[in-house]
Design a protein around this motif. Structure first.
Motif, mmCIF file in Angstrom:
data_model
loop_
_atom_site.group_PDB
_atom_site.id
_atom_site.type_symbol
_atom_site.label_atom_id
_atom_site.label_comp_id
_atom_site.label_asym_id
_atom_site.label_seq_id
_atom_site.Cartn_x
_atom_site.Cartn_y
_atom_site.Cartn_z
ATOM 1 N N UNK A 39 0.806 -1.214 0.000
ATOM 2 C CA UNK A 39 0.000 0.000 0.000
ATOM 3 C C UNK A 39 0.842 1.268 0.000
ATOM 4 N N UNK A 40 2.170 1.157 0.171
ATOM 5 C CA UNK A 40 3.022 2.341 0.224
ATOM 6 C C UNK A 40 3.346 2.839 -1.178
ATOM 7 N N UNK A 41 3.740 4.095 -1.250
ATOM 8 C CA UNK A 41 4.148 4.678 -2.528
ATOM 9 C C UNK A 41 5.613 4.388 -2.834
ATOM 10 N N UNK A 42 6.419 4.234 -1.771
ATOM 11 C CA UNK A 42 7.835 3.897 -1.926
ATOM 12 C C UNK A 42 8.208 2.880 -0.851
ATOM 13 N N UNK A 43 9.286 2.141 -1.120
ATOM 14 C CA UNK A 43 9.754 1.137 -0.162
ATOM 15 C C UNK A 43 11.247 1.304 0.071
ATOM 16 N N UNK A 44 11.631 1.179 1.335
ATOM 17 C CA UNK A 44 13.029 1.272 1.729
ATOM 18 C C UNK A 44 13.335 0.039 2.567
ATOM 19 N N UNK A 45 14.105 -0.903 2.027
ATOM 20 C CA UNK A 45 14.354 -2.170 2.720
ATOM 21 C C UNK A 45 15.567 -2.030 3.643
ATOM 22 N N UNK A 46 15.356 -1.280 4.722
ATOM 23 C CA UNK A 46 16.381 -1.011 5.726
ATOM 24 C C UNK A 46 15.769 -1.294 7.099
ATOM 25 N N UNK A 47 16.573 -1.765 8.030
ATOM 26 C CA UNK A 47 16.094 -2.025 9.380
ATOM 27 C C UNK A 47 15.604 -0.741 10.042
ATOM 28 N N UNK A 48 14.505 -0.854 10.774
ATOM 29 C CA UNK A 48 13.999 0.303 11.514
ATOM 30 C C UNK A 48 14.844 0.595 12.745
ATOM 31 N N UNK A 49 15.854 -0.231 13.010
ATOM 32 C CA UNK A 49 16.808 0.042 14.091
ATOM 33 C C UNK A 49 18.013 0.857 13.593
ATOM 34 N N UNK A 50 17.990 1.275 12.326
ATOM 35 C CA UNK A 50 19.152 1.957 11.732
ATOM 36 C C UNK A 50 18.763 3.341 11.228
ATOM 37 N N UNK A 51 18.493 4.290 12.126
ATOM 38 C CA UNK A 51 18.010 5.599 11.681
ATOM 39 C C UNK A 51 19.005 6.368 10.821
ATOM 40 N N UNK A 52 20.313 6.227 11.077
ATOM 41 C CA UNK A 52 21.291 6.946 10.266
ATOM 42 C C UNK A 52 21.247 6.458 8.821
ATOM 43 N N UNK A 53 21.075 5.155 8.636
ATOM 44 C CA UNK A 53 20.974 4.608 7.272
ATOM 45 C C UNK A 53 19.696 5.075 6.588
ATOM 46 N N UNK A 54 18.616 5.153 7.335
ATOM 47 C CA UNK A 54 17.359 5.643 6.764
ATOM 48 C C UNK A 54 17.526 7.088 6.306
ATOM 49 N N UNK A 55 18.126 7.909 7.163
ATOM 50 C CA UNK A 55 18.332 9.314 6.813
ATOM 51 C C UNK A 55 19.233 9.447 5.587
ATOM 52 N N UNK A 56 20.288 8.619 5.527
ATOM 53 C CA UNK A 56 21.210 8.690 4.396
ATOM 54 C C UNK A 56 20.545 8.245 3.095
ATOM 55 N N UNK A 57 19.570 7.333 3.197
ATOM 56 C CA UNK A 57 18.882 6.845 2.002
ATOM 57 C C UNK A 57 17.823 7.813 1.500
ATOM 58 N N UNK A 58 17.489 8.816 2.312
ATOM 59 C CA UNK A 58 16.457 9.786 1.924
ATOM 60 C C UNK A 58 17.011 11.212 2.060
ATOM 61 N N UNK A 59 18.078 11.518 1.324
ATOM 62 C CA UNK A 59 18.674 12.852 1.456
ATOM 63 C C UNK A 59 17.861 13.910 0.708
ATOM 64 N N UNK A 60 17.914 15.115 1.229
ATOM 65 C CA UNK A 60 17.318 16.267 0.531
ATOM 66 C C UNK A 60 15.853 16.049 0.175
ATOM 67 N N UNK A 61 15.111 15.409 1.088
ATOM 68 C CA UNK A 61 13.683 15.164 0.835
ATOM 69 C C UNK A 61 12.860 16.214 1.575
ATOM 70 N N UNK A 62 12.592 17.301 0.934
ATOM 71 C CA UNK A 62 11.818 18.374 1.570
ATOM 72 C C UNK A 62 10.337 18.057 1.657
ATOM 73 N N UNK A 63 9.917 16.935 1.022
ATOM 74 C CA UNK A 63 8.495 16.564 1.061
ATOM 75 C C UNK A 63 8.129 15.778 2.316
ATOM 76 N N UNK A 64 9.113 15.306 3.101
ATOM 77 C CA UNK A 64 8.820 14.496 4.292
ATOM 78 C C UNK A 64 8.321 15.404 5.404
ATOM 79 N N UNK A 65 7.097 15.127 5.884
ATOM 80 C CA UNK A 65 6.476 15.973 6.914
ATOM 81 C C UNK A 65 6.271 15.245 8.236
ATOM 82 N N UNK A 66 6.471 13.937 8.264
ATOM 83 C CA UNK A 66 6.244 13.211 9.510
ATOM 84 C C UNK A 66 6.786 11.796 9.457
ATOM 85 N N UNK A 67 6.958 11.205 10.655
ATOM 86 C CA UNK A 67 7.424 9.820 10.798
ATOM 87 C C UNK A 67 6.479 9.106 11.748
#
Length: 403
Positions: A39-67
């Protein structure tokens, strides 16, 4: 510009969050090593225990408004990190994360507030913890301090059983720590609440049914729970005091508690997220309050309207197997969906899938939500579903009984 929400978790039980987000006009990014939602528009196959990797995989995303982190505690630390990293409107404070992911810390919160409590001991298994635990009242329950989903929870009839229970709990503790708690007899409850400006603006209490020892897995929720008025008033005061103590000002909250035989309400664990096991769907049916939609709005920094109606009896039954096997077929789903009391049926398995016994919360096969004019009506509908819905396993070619 589109508004996007990052959702930490992509298992089947998070489907309601993705659906609510889409309905409210948000795009979603599912973060999960093995996402099963579609049901998602995009998928990121990264552990939810790895916030630095998540941030690095989504650089310069000004459209992100919430987590968001619906239905599990694993991603809460990442949610706190990412809301600060992206400088979002709804930032989750670390002070609220710690008691959500560390059961011993929540016990300390309850002690500081003078809430009804019970004896406990915690730490890395060794002589000190063993000595503290031997002085508790038995029976007791041993848990991983940082576990979830009933993984590693073991009953303990007496001190002699502690070493074996420690071994079970340690297998599910990332930090290698255990919690031993005196068993509190009474009615198990789950509380779902919405908090705004530090005040509880809505709460719903369900009566939980648990599987027998040794696993203590939730198998159903009945709403509304029949709480004495004084216990319900004490509950709101308790939630308000806890939120103030942990610095939690806005968002969803889920709390497991026990209404003791002495009439006191004993908080067991807490998490600053929405609950799982079909509770968001059940609460919307019972009270007309969309807690999943409210969590989406909170995460995006939006206002959250809340106008509950008088509750209608609602039941969630989790579907499960009592044995392992390979699913060959599911019978009766269409007939169940046609039942007037059934407002939602979700199936989390399909032919060819591996099925395991219901010893952990993540092993459910699906869930049914019932709504009716009385509890007796719901129980009759539940019995009808038991007789109609069948999961077949290749090993026995017999229908799996529901607990």
């Amino acid at each position: 510009m589109s508004h996007t929400l990052v959702v930490l978790g992509g298992s089947d039980h998070t489907a309601g969050t993705y659906q609510r987000a889409a309905k409210l006009g948000y795009r979603t990014i599912a973060v999960d090593p093995r996402p099963s939602v579609e049901l998602a528009d995009e998928y990121l196959t990264i552990s939810t225990r790895a916030p630095e990797r998540i941030a690095a995989a989504l650089p310069d995303r000004s459209d992100i408004v919430g987590v968001l982190c619906p239905g599990n505690d694993v991603g809460l630390a990442a949610r706190a990190f990412l809301t600060r990293h992206w400088k979002l409107a709804d930032r989750l404070p670390e002070s609220a994360v710690v008691p959500s992911v560390d059961k011993a810390e929540f016990r300390r919160v309850c002690t500081r507030l003078g809430l009804p409590g019970y004896g406990w001991a915690s730490g890395r298994p060794g002589p000190d913890v063993l000595d503290q635990a031997r002085h508790l009242r038995y029976p007791a329950v041993v848990k991983p301090v940082d576990g979830s989903g009933s993984r590693g929870v073991a009953p303990c009839a007496g001190p002699a059983g502690l070493p074996r229970a420690f071994t079970e709990a340690l297998a599910h503790s990332p930090t290698g720590r255990v919690l031993v708690e005196e068993f509190v007899g009474g009615t198990p409850l789950t509380v779902e609440a919405l908090v705004l400006a530090g005040a509880v603006i809505f709460h719903a209490v369900s009566e939980r049914t648990l599987t027998p020892p040794p696993f203590f897995v939730t198998s159903s929720h009945l709403l509304p729970a029949a709480l004495p008025p004084e216990a319900d008033a004490a509950l709101v005061d308790t939630l308000t005091a806890v939120c103030a103590e942990i610095g939690y000002r806005r968002g969803p909250l889920t709390v497991d508690a026990v209404l003791g035989h002495d009439g006191l309400l004993y908080p067991i664990d807490l998490s600053v997220r929405t609950g799982g096991n079909g509770l968001p769907e059940a609460i919307e049916s019972a009270y007309g309050v969309d807690v999943a939609g409210a969590a989406v709005a909170f995460a995006a920094g939006e206002d959250v309207p809340c106008e509950p109606r008088p509750p209608r009896p609602t039941l969630v039954r989790l579907l499960s197997s009592d044995r392992a096997g390979t699913m060959t077929g599911i019978e009766g789903a269409a007939e169940v969906r046609a039942m007037p009391e059934v407002i939602d049926l979700q199936l989390f398995t399909e032919p060819g899938s591996r099925v395991e016994p219901f010893e952990r919360a993540d092993r459910k096969l699906g869930q049914v939500v019932f709504s009716g004019g009385s509890v007796a009506t719901l129980r009759a509908a539940e019995s009808a579903v038991r007789a109609t819905l069948r999961f077949r396993l290749a090993e026995q070619d017999l229908p799996v009984p529901l607990p």
